[in-house]
Design a protein around this motif. Structure first.
Motif, PDB file in Angstrom:
ATOM      1  N   ASP A 152       0.847  -1.177   0.000  1.00 31.60           N
ATOM      2  CA  ASP A 152       0.000   0.000   0.000  1.00 31.60           C
ATOM      3  C   ASP A 152       0.895   1.243   0.000  1.00 31.60           C
ATOM      4  O   ASP A 152       1.691   1.446   0.918  1.00 31.60           O
ATOM      5  CB  ASP A 152      -0.912  -0.009   1.228  1.00 31.60           C
ATOM      6  N   ARG A 209     -10.568   1.386  -5.469  1.00 30.82           N
ATOM      7  CA  ARG A 209     -11.119   0.049  -5.265  1.00 30.82           C
ATOM      8  C   ARG A 209     -10.057  -1.003  -5.585  1.00 30.82           C
ATOM      9  O   ARG A 209      -9.116  -0.757  -6.343  1.00 30.82           O
ATOM     10  CB  ARG A 209     -12.361  -0.176  -6.126  1.00 30.82           C
ATOM     11  N   HIS A 210     -10.211  -2.176  -4.992  1.00 30.38           N
ATOM     12  CA  HIS A 210      -9.252  -3.262  -5.135  1.00 30.38           C
ATOM     13  C   HIS A 210      -9.773  -4.300  -6.127  1.00 30.38           C
ATOM     14  O   HIS A 210     -10.950  -4.684  -6.067  1.00 30.38           O
ATOM     15  CB  HIS A 210      -9.019  -3.931  -3.777  1.00 30.38           C
ATOM     16  N   ASP A 231     -13.665  -3.418  -1.530  1.00 32.09           N
ATOM     17  CA  ASP A 231     -13.333  -2.112  -0.967  1.00 32.09           C
ATOM     18  C   ASP A 231     -12.241  -2.198   0.084  1.00 32.09           C
ATOM     19  O   ASP A 231     -11.879  -1.179   0.698  1.00 32.09           O
ATOM     20  CB  ASP A 231     -14.587  -1.470  -0.364  1.00 32.09           C
ATOM     21  N   ASP A 232     -11.712  -3.396   0.291  1.00 32.92           N
ATOM     22  CA  ASP A 232     -10.641  -3.595   1.254  1.00 32.92           C
ATOM     23  C   ASP A 232      -9.766  -4.744   0.770  1.00 32.92           C
ATOM     24  O   ASP A 232     -10.238  -5.627   0.036  1.00 32.92           O
ATOM     25  CB  ASP A 232     -11.222  -3.919   2.645  1.00 32.92           C
ATOM     26  N   TYR A 233      -8.498  -4.758   1.185  1.00 34.01           N
ATOM     27  CA  TYR A 233      -7.597  -5.838   0.783  1.00 34.01           C
ATOM     28  C   TYR A 233      -8.151  -7.210   1.168  1.00 34.01           C
ATOM     29  O   TYR A 233      -7.959  -8.189   0.443  1.00 34.01           O
ATOM     30  CB  TYR A 233      -6.224  -5.647   1.422  1.00 34.01           C
ATOM     31  N   HIS A 234      -8.830  -7.260   2.288  1.00 32.11           N
ATOM     32  CA  HIS A 234      -9.352  -8.533   2.788  1.00 32.11           C
ATOM     33  C   HIS A 234     -10.796  -8.796   2.351  1.00 32.11           C
ATOM     34  O   HIS A 234     -11.431  -9.725   2.857  1.00 32.11           O
ATOM     35  CB  HIS A 234      -9.254  -8.569   4.311  1.00 32.11           C
TER      36      HIS A 234
END
Length: 342
Positions: A152, A209-210, A231-234
């Motif tokens: 990141d 966004r991911h 919306d998150d790495y996880h």
């Protein structure tokens, strides 16, 4: 000199020599682009060489490449090394630590006991020399297959996406020095067996966004890609489907994406390998069914089984398929282009 990328054609370096690196990625360092991957120049059935180390090239424009040679050379004298030519080392990924400036290289190795382990190297310069800092281990106690490393740019935190072999995809947090995992992780895209299990994760970020591109699991035979967004790495991840909307073969243009490189202007390049450039469509379709049959007790395909049992194909003949990821109404697509300029 050239100013275009021609997907599926043989790529040559500045000296006119064919480029043989595969499972590759690109890293931007101090205004230059570095492309690296498995050196497959001598990986023919006759030689029995899985790889010839990790090779790299440098370019000012992403189309004209200067050969830097091996940055992690093959170690022919050490049969226990992941860099021994007959060791099944795949998909090296290199990231630069934003604080220390060190270059950290992870690679996966398929060991003789059937387990897949990670090996971690580190260097002060991209070109090396690299030193082994973490010998073969199973992250989180899992057999770890194809993977991607993500840093990141705002927080400096690192993430490790990998296929938990023949099971699901894992997102694990990296330690502060990027050489191990912390123990924090999440699981995604569970499937009961190949060819549905997702492998070859390739991450990129667009407008906050991911995105993850993955392939199915069908040996060297190409198959349909799948892209997901979160919306998150996880996660959680929402599957958007196959981004190759004008590919009638349904095989990601006969290729498998190994990584995605993001340019300074926010555009993205999907780097893919066409491992079997001469394979007919009907054999590829049969391979998907044969892979499913292998794990579900279905009817085998003798022709496909014979190809697989023969071992790795002549990967020195593999081609590169680089294509731009474009967005249409907020949705990513990868369309074929005979030639294009990055």
């Amino acid at each position: 000199m050239t100013d275009t990328i021609r997907p599926g054609e043989i790529m040559y370096d500045a000296e006119g020599q064919q480029i043989h690196i595969h499972g590759g990625s690109i890293l931007a360092v101090d205004g230059e682009y570095y492309w690296y991957g498995e050196d497959k120049g001598q990986s023919t059935p006759a030689t029995g060489r899985w790889h010839s180390g990790v090779r790299a090239y440098r370019s000012p424009d992403l189309v004209n490449w200067t050969d830097l040679g091996s940055i992690l050379p093959a170690e022919s004298s050490d049969p226990d090394s992941p860099l021994h030519p007959q060791t099944m080392m795949d998909r090296p990924h290199i990231v630069r630590h934003p604080a220390s400036g060190k270059f950290v290289c992870w690679m996966k190795v398929m060991h003789a006991d059937g387990r897949q382990r990670s090996w971690v190297y580190q260097a002060d310069r991209f070109e090396g020399p690299y030193s082994l800092v973490r010998p073969g281990f199973e992250p989180l106690g899992m057999s770890a297959g194809d993977f991607d490393l993500v840093i990141d740019s705002e927080t400096g935190r690192g993430y490790y996406y990998f296929e938990r072999v023949h099971s699901e995809l894992i997102c694990a947090d990296l330690t502060d020095d990027f050489t191990d995992v912390t123990g924090t992780y999440s699981t995604h895209f569970p499937h009961p067996n190949p060819p549905f299990v997702r492998e070859a994760p390739a991450y990129f970020r667009h407008d906050g966004r991911h995105y993850l591109i993955t392939s199915g699991t069908s040996w060297y035979f190409p198959n349909r890609s799948e892209i997901a967004v979160a919306d998150d790495y996880h996660g959680p991840w929402t599957v958007l489907g196959d981004p190759h909307r004008n590919d009638p073969s349904g095989t990601s243009f006969h290729s498998q994406i190994s990584s995605v490189f993001t340019l300074e202007d926010g555009r993205h390049i999907a780097l893919a390998d066409r491992w079997l450039p001469d394979m007919a469509d009907d054999m590829i379709y049969r391979a998907w069914r044969a892979t499913e049959a292998q794990f579900t007790g279905g009817r085998p395909d003798p022709d496909i089984d014979a190809i697989v049992q023969a071992g790795a194909p002549d990967t020195s003949r593999a081609r590169h398929v680089w294509l731009e990821i474009r967005f249409d109404n907020g949705r990513p697509f990868i369309d074929w282009q005979d030639a294009w300029r990055p």
